[in-house]
Design an enzyme around this catalytic site. Structure first.
Site, mmCIF file in Angstrom:
data_model
loop_
_atom_site.group_PDB
_atom_site.id
_atom_site.type_symbol
_atom_site.label_atom_id
_atom_site.label_comp_id
_atom_site.label_asym_id
_atom_site.label_seq_id
_atom_site.Cartn_x
_atom_site.Cartn_y
_atom_site.Cartn_z
ATOM 1 N N ARG A 1 0.827 -1.217 0.000
ATOM 2 C CA ARG A 1 0.000 0.000 0.000
ATOM 3 C C ARG A 1 0.855 1.258 0.000
ATOM 4 O O ARG A 1 0.424 2.321 -0.448
ATOM 5 C CB ARG A 1 -0.986 -0.019 1.173
ATOM 6 C CG ARG A 1 -2.236 -0.813 0.835
ATOM 7 C CD ARG A 1 -3.014 -1.213 2.054
ATOM 8 N NE ARG A 1 -2.371 -2.330 2.706
ATOM 9 C CZ ARG A 1 -2.702 -2.810 3.892
ATOM 10 N NH1 ARG A 1 -3.672 -2.259 4.571
ATOM 11 N NH2 ARG A 1 -2.060 -3.835 4.406
ATOM 12 N N GLU B 1 5.178 -11.090 15.406
ATOM 13 C CA GLU B 1 4.618 -11.801 16.565
ATOM 14 C C GLU B 1 5.021 -13.283 16.518
ATOM 15 O O GLU B 1 5.451 -13.859 17.502
ATOM 16 C CB GLU B 1 3.103 -11.653 16.553
ATOM 17 C CG GLU B 1 2.476 -11.925 17.902
ATOM 18 C CD GLU B 1 0.963 -11.779 17.857
ATOM 19 O OE1 GLU B 1 0.318 -12.169 18.826
ATOM 20 O OE2 GLU B 1 0.436 -11.290 16.838
HETATM 21 P P1 AMP Z 1 3.620 -2.617 12.182
HETATM 22 O O1 AMP Z 1 4.913 -3.215 11.692
HETATM 23 O O2 AMP Z 1 3.057 -3.360 13.358
HETATM 24 O O3 AMP Z 1 3.740 -1.135 12.457
HETATM 25 O O4 AMP Z 1 2.550 -2.830 11.036
HETATM 26 C C1 AMP Z 1 2.601 -2.024 9.921
HETATM 27 C C2 AMP Z 1 2.282 -2.772 8.662
HETATM 28 O O5 AMP Z 1 1.228 -3.714 8.816
HETATM 29 C C3 AMP Z 1 1.816 -1.802 7.610
HETATM 30 O O6 AMP Z 1 2.428 -2.137 6.373
HETATM 31 C C4 AMP Z 1 0.312 -1.945 7.567
HETATM 32 O O7 AMP Z 1 -0.143 -1.969 6.226
HETATM 33 C C5 AMP Z 1 0.008 -3.252 8.261
HETATM 34 N N1 AMP Z 1 -0.941 -3.100 9.385
HETATM 35 C C6 AMP Z 1 -0.664 -3.289 10.696
HETATM 36 N N2 AMP Z 1 -1.741 -3.122 11.465
HETATM 37 C C7 AMP Z 1 -2.756 -2.796 10.629
HETATM 38 C C8 AMP Z 1 -4.143 -2.481 10.808
HETATM 39 N N3 AMP Z 1 -4.716 -2.468 12.026
HETATM 40 N N4 AMP Z 1 -4.876 -2.186 9.722
HETATM 41 C C9 AMP Z 1 -4.306 -2.191 8.486
HETATM 42 N N5 AMP Z 1 -3.021 -2.493 8.258
HETATM 43 C C10 AMP Z 1 -2.231 -2.793 9.302
#
Ligand code: AMP
Length: 166
Positions: free
Chosen positions: A57, A94
């Site tokens: 995205r 995770e």
């Molecule tokens: P993080 O590494 O936990 O910050 O997760 C970020 C990545 O996961 C991004 O590329 C987001 O597109 C996806 N992502 C994580 N949580 C969500 C959520 N609640 N809704 C949509 N996309 C998410």
């Protein structure tokens, strides 16, 4: 909160139980030009050479931002998609690990890192580390959505700019 919020669907238990997924598909469909303008706001573009978009995205948003600002675009992809020479950064999820890759860079540019959602910050932290490894200085990190209850990026002094904070 921004009027964009009503165009974002919160989908419980997707892709896994316990995750509330922020679906930006309706927002992209209804308000794309305004979203791209909003994501470019608050960034000093005179200090930016390229936009780096994180698969996938981040490609949609980052490429449109680069076009609007007259900058080049660099894709940061999941493992195994880019041809050599690539550099990689592996980070913990995770369960297990994930790896981001970029084509090895020789240009010492300043970049804006782009993704749709900042959640725990694992992805963006790895993306920033990968840029550093690749001689690219991160001027700003531009997110459409910052789930601030899951990370402390702003408090930690990361150059985060976001359109919607939850
Ligand atoms: P993080 O590494 O936990 O910050 O997760 C970020 C990545 O996961 C991004 O590329 C987001 O597109 C996806 N992502 C994580 N949580 C969500 C959520 N609640 N809704 C949509 N996309 C998410």
């Amino acid at each position: 909160m921004h009027s964009f919020e009503s165009h974002i669907r919160s989908v419980p238990d997707f892709p896994k139980p316990g995750i509330v997924f922020k679906d930006i598909t309706p927002l992209l469909q209804d308000r794309f030009p305004e979203v791209i303008k909003a994501m470019c706001h608050g960034i000093d573009w005179t200090k930016v050479d390229y936009v780096v978009g994180i698969e996938s995205r981040g490609f949609i948003l980052g490429a449109a931002m680069a076009q609007l600002q007259g900058k080049g675009f660099i894709p940061m992809r999941k493992k195994g998609k880019l041809p050599p020479p690539v550099i990689a950064e592996t980070y913990a999820l995770e369960y297990g690990t994930d790896t981001l890759e970029m084509i090895q860079e020789e240009k010492n540019g300043r970049v804006v890192l782009v993704d749709d959602v900042l959640a725990t910050g694992g992805t963006l932290r790895a993306a920033a580390a990968l840029c550093a490894k690749n001689k690219l200085e991160v001027t700003a990190m531009s997110l459409l959505i910052n789930l601030t209850f899951l990370n402390k990026f702003k408090e930690e002094g990361f150059p985060v700019v976001s359109v919607l904070d939850y």
